[in-house]
Design a protein around this motif. Structure first.
Motif, PDB file in Angstrom:
ATOM      1  N   GLY A  16       3.780 -10.123 -13.005  1.00  0.00           N
ATOM      2  CA  GLY A  16       3.305  -9.033 -12.154  1.00  0.00           C
ATOM      3  C   GLY A  16       3.671  -9.225 -10.694  1.00  0.00           C
ATOM      4  N   ALA A  17       3.299  -8.240  -9.888  1.00  0.00           N
ATOM      5  CA  ALA A  17       3.510  -8.360  -8.444  1.00  0.00           C
ATOM      6  C   ALA A  17       2.704  -9.547  -7.926  1.00  0.00           C
ATOM      7  CB  ALA A  17       3.092  -7.077  -7.743  1.00  0.00           C
ATOM      8  N   PHE A  30       3.408 -12.807  -5.062  1.00  0.00           N
ATOM      9  CA  PHE A  30       2.652 -13.271  -3.896  1.00  0.00           C
ATOM     10  C   PHE A  30       2.909 -14.766  -3.675  1.00  0.00           C
ATOM     11  CE2 PHE A  30      -0.878  -9.909  -4.851  1.00  0.00           C
ATOM     12  CZ  PHE A  30      -0.048  -8.902  -4.399  1.00  0.00           C
ATOM     13  N   TRP A  33      -4.085  -5.752  -1.465  1.00  0.00           N
ATOM     14  CA  TRP A  33      -2.898  -6.443  -1.995  1.00  0.00           C
ATOM     15  C   TRP A  33      -2.290  -7.359  -0.944  1.00  0.00           C
ATOM     16  CZ3 TRP A  33      -3.649  -6.622  -6.737  1.00  0.00           C
ATOM     17  CH2 TRP A  33      -4.064  -5.516  -7.468  1.00  0.00           C
ATOM     18  N   THR A  61      -1.837   1.180  -2.331  1.00  0.00           N
ATOM     19  CA  THR A  61      -2.263   1.897  -3.529  1.00  0.00           C
ATOM     20  C   THR A  61      -3.747   2.249  -3.518  1.00  0.00           C
ATOM     21  OG1 THR A  61      -0.794   0.237  -4.476  1.00  0.00           O
ATOM     22  CG2 THR A  61      -1.782   1.805  -6.001  1.00  0.00           C
ATOM     23  N   ASP A  77       6.322  -5.707  -0.433  1.00  0.00           N
ATOM     24  CA  ASP A  77       5.685  -5.367  -1.704  1.00  0.00           C
ATOM     25  C   ASP A  77       5.749  -3.843  -1.814  1.00  0.00           C
ATOM     26  OD1 ASP A  77       4.042  -4.736  -3.816  1.00  0.00           O
ATOM     27  OD2 ASP A  77       2.291  -5.846  -3.095  1.00  0.00           O
ATOM     28  N   SER A 102       3.945   0.256  -5.400  1.00  0.00           N
ATOM     29  CA  SER A 102       3.477   1.595  -5.734  1.00  0.00           C
ATOM     30  C   SER A 102       4.270   2.716  -5.081  1.00  0.00           C
ATOM     31  CB  SER A 102       1.982   1.725  -5.410  1.00  0.00           C
ATOM     32  OG  SER A 102       1.730   1.318  -4.087  1.00  0.00           O
ATOM     33  N   GLY A 159       5.778  -4.397  -9.186  1.00  0.00           N
ATOM     34  CA  GLY A 159       5.328  -4.436 -10.573  1.00  0.00           C
ATOM     35  C   GLY A 159       5.763  -3.133 -11.242  1.00  0.00           C
ATOM     36  N   GLN A 214       4.556  -1.269 -13.504  1.00  0.00           N
ATOM     37  CA  GLN A 214       3.586  -0.299 -14.052  1.00  0.00           C
ATOM     38  C   GLN A 214       3.138   0.815 -13.118  1.00  0.00           C
ATOM     39  OE1 GLN A 214       3.004  -3.457 -13.311  1.00  0.00           O
ATOM     40  NE2 GLN A 214       1.007  -3.757 -12.427  1.00  0.00           N
TER      41      GLN A 214
HETATM   42  C1  LIG Z   1      -0.815  -2.950  -8.361  1.00  0.00           C
HETATM   43  C2  LIG Z   1      -0.314  -3.631  -7.165  1.00  0.00           C
HETATM   44  C3  LIG Z   1      -0.153  -5.031  -7.132  1.00  0.00           C
HETATM   45  C4  LIG Z   1      -0.555  -5.943  -8.274  1.00  0.00           C
HETATM   46  O1  LIG Z   1       0.321  -5.808  -9.331  1.00  0.00           O
HETATM   47  P1  LIG Z   1       0.195  -6.716 -10.643  1.00  0.00           P
HETATM   48  O2  LIG Z   1       1.472  -6.401 -11.340  1.00  0.00           O
HETATM   49  O3  LIG Z   1      -1.021  -6.267 -11.376  1.00  0.00           O
HETATM   50  O4  LIG Z   1       0.108  -8.130 -10.226  1.00  0.00           O
HETATM   51  C5  LIG Z   1       0.371  -5.598  -5.986  1.00  0.00           C
HETATM   52  N1  LIG Z   1       0.715  -4.840  -4.926  1.00  0.00           N
HETATM   53  C6  LIG Z   1       0.557  -3.500  -4.913  1.00  0.00           C
HETATM   54  C7  LIG Z   1       0.952  -2.720  -3.708  1.00  0.00           C
HETATM   55  C8  LIG Z   1       0.042  -2.861  -6.038  1.00  0.00           C
HETATM   56  O5  LIG Z   1      -0.107  -1.533  -6.037  1.00  0.00           O
END
Ligand SMILES: *Cc1c(COP(=O)(O)O)cnc(C)c1O
Length: 354
Positions: A75-76, A80, A100, A148, A167, A170, A188, A190
């Motif tokens: 994941g994102a 980090f 985040w 987000t 990052d 979103s 990420g 998703q």
């Molecule tokens: C959702 C989100 C994350 C976390 O993502 P994961 O894949 O669940 O670790 C990090 N940064 C931002 C800006 C997000 O929207």
């Protein structure tokens, strides 16, 4: 009934991508085998990974400019720490624009000195700090392009002599930017690209190899680049669906085309929020996100009624993040203008009812 899916993440994906993805789960490329039961080293899957990496660079206009695209796991949130592991030697700067960013700061502190160049915590992260100065002795500066949870989005980006890390979880692939101003982008899947389970990392190769610490293989960008994102078994299904979404975006006319639609959706919703006395926007106007619109009812007593009207209208995923409450309409690339229209109609219906 098909729902209008405003979920913040995992989020809506294009219907045609869903169809193709479900076919591949049953029979991939007419092979008589499922996408998820073949070797990731097979010719067919290697082609998927190559195509996904190439499409990502294409969309961002970063081909031939010294960048590599990777599809990693964790994941994102894994980024980090991976960013700091690979790039933080002495001191890094972070712009604190919300949850985040805070999570990124917390992980980076395990690896070196971290300074917050600016923060919008004083006002519940409802704006993007501007006009701050950035020291010139940083290993890198880390920012979050779209917040987000709070519904704020950066419209311009700090310049400096250090690598800029973003990052973009979103809002990647949602608007045109000069992506070459960033040295590392991560997202990420998703939120705007695919199912959870893979994270796109786009990194300029010349920023790597500068820290003195030893980096475990799986967390080492350089090694991941050498292994072409196949150091270990990649998340085959999420990578495949991400590839399909990137193809869908290409057929639509790329980021330039989707940006126009995204702007229309955001304008439609924000003008309702501003004109309808039943609602109040959360984020400062000039910093409003075109992806995640946060708003509240002016009279909380109407919550039950509004919620049931939304439910009846097939609206899904409108609740604000548990940390801020209120409402959040996430309008990612695959959400149609029609869906936003349905929400706006319900909001004006609430006003008519009084
Ligand atoms: C959702 C989100 C994350 C976390 O993502 P994961 O894949 O669940 O670790 C990090 N940064 C931002 C800006 C997000 O929207």
């Amino acid at each position: 009934m098909k729902k209008h899916n405003f979920s913040a993440g995992p989020c809506i994906l294009p219907q045609e991508v869903m169809m193709k993805a479900s076919e591949a789960v049953l029979d991939f490329n007419g092979s008589g085998l499922s996408l998820i039961e073949i070797s990731h080293r097979s010719k067919d899957f290697v082609a998927v990974m190559e195509n996904a990496r190439s499409l990502a660079l294409d969309h961002l206009g970063l081909k031939g400019k010294g960048y590599q695209a990777l599809f990693l796991q964790g994941g994102a949130s894994m980024q980090f720490l991976m960013v700091a592991y690979n790039l933080l030697e002495k001191k890094a700067g972070y712009l604190n624009t919300g949850t985040w960013s805070n999570n990124a700061i917390k992980e980076a502190k395990l690896f070196g000195d971290v300074i917050e160049v600016a923060s919008s915590k004083d006002k519940g992260y409802n704006y993007i700090p501007k006009g701050f100065s950035v020291p010139n002795d940083l290993d890198y500066l880390h920012i979050t392009s779209n917040n987000t949870i709070y519904g704020t989005q950066m419209k311009s980006f700090p310049k400096g002599n250090m690598p800029l890390i973003c990052d973009m979880s979103s809002d990647i692939f949602s608007r045109q930017l000069d992506f070459s101003q960033f040295d590392l982008i991560y997202a990420g899947a998703q939120k705007n690209m695919g199912p959870a389970g893979t994270t796109l990392v786009v990194v300029k190769e010349d920023i790597l190899g500068k820290v003195t610490r030893k980096i475990p293989s799986i967390l080492n960008y350089q090694l991941q680049i050498e292994k072409e994102s196949m150091f270990n078994t990649p998340a085959v299904f999420p990578v495949y669906v991400s590839m399909l979404t990137l193809e869908w975006l290409q057929n639509l006319g790329g980021i330039a085309a989707i940006e126009k639609i995204n702007n229309k959706k955001a304008q439609l919703l924000y003008s309702e929020i501003d004109l309808n006395p039943m609602f109040k926007g959360y984020a400062k106007k000039e910093d409003r996100s075109i992806m995640n619109a946060t708003f509240n009812l002016t009279n909380d007593k109407l919550k039950e009624e509004f919620d049931s009207m939304c439910k009846e209208g097939g609206i899904n995923g409108l609740n604000g993040h548990r940390s801020v409450g209120g409402y959040r309409a996430s309008m990612y690339n695959a959400l149609s203008l029609d869906s936003v229209g349905v929400l706006v109609d319900i909001m004006s219906e609430l006003e008519r009812k009084g």
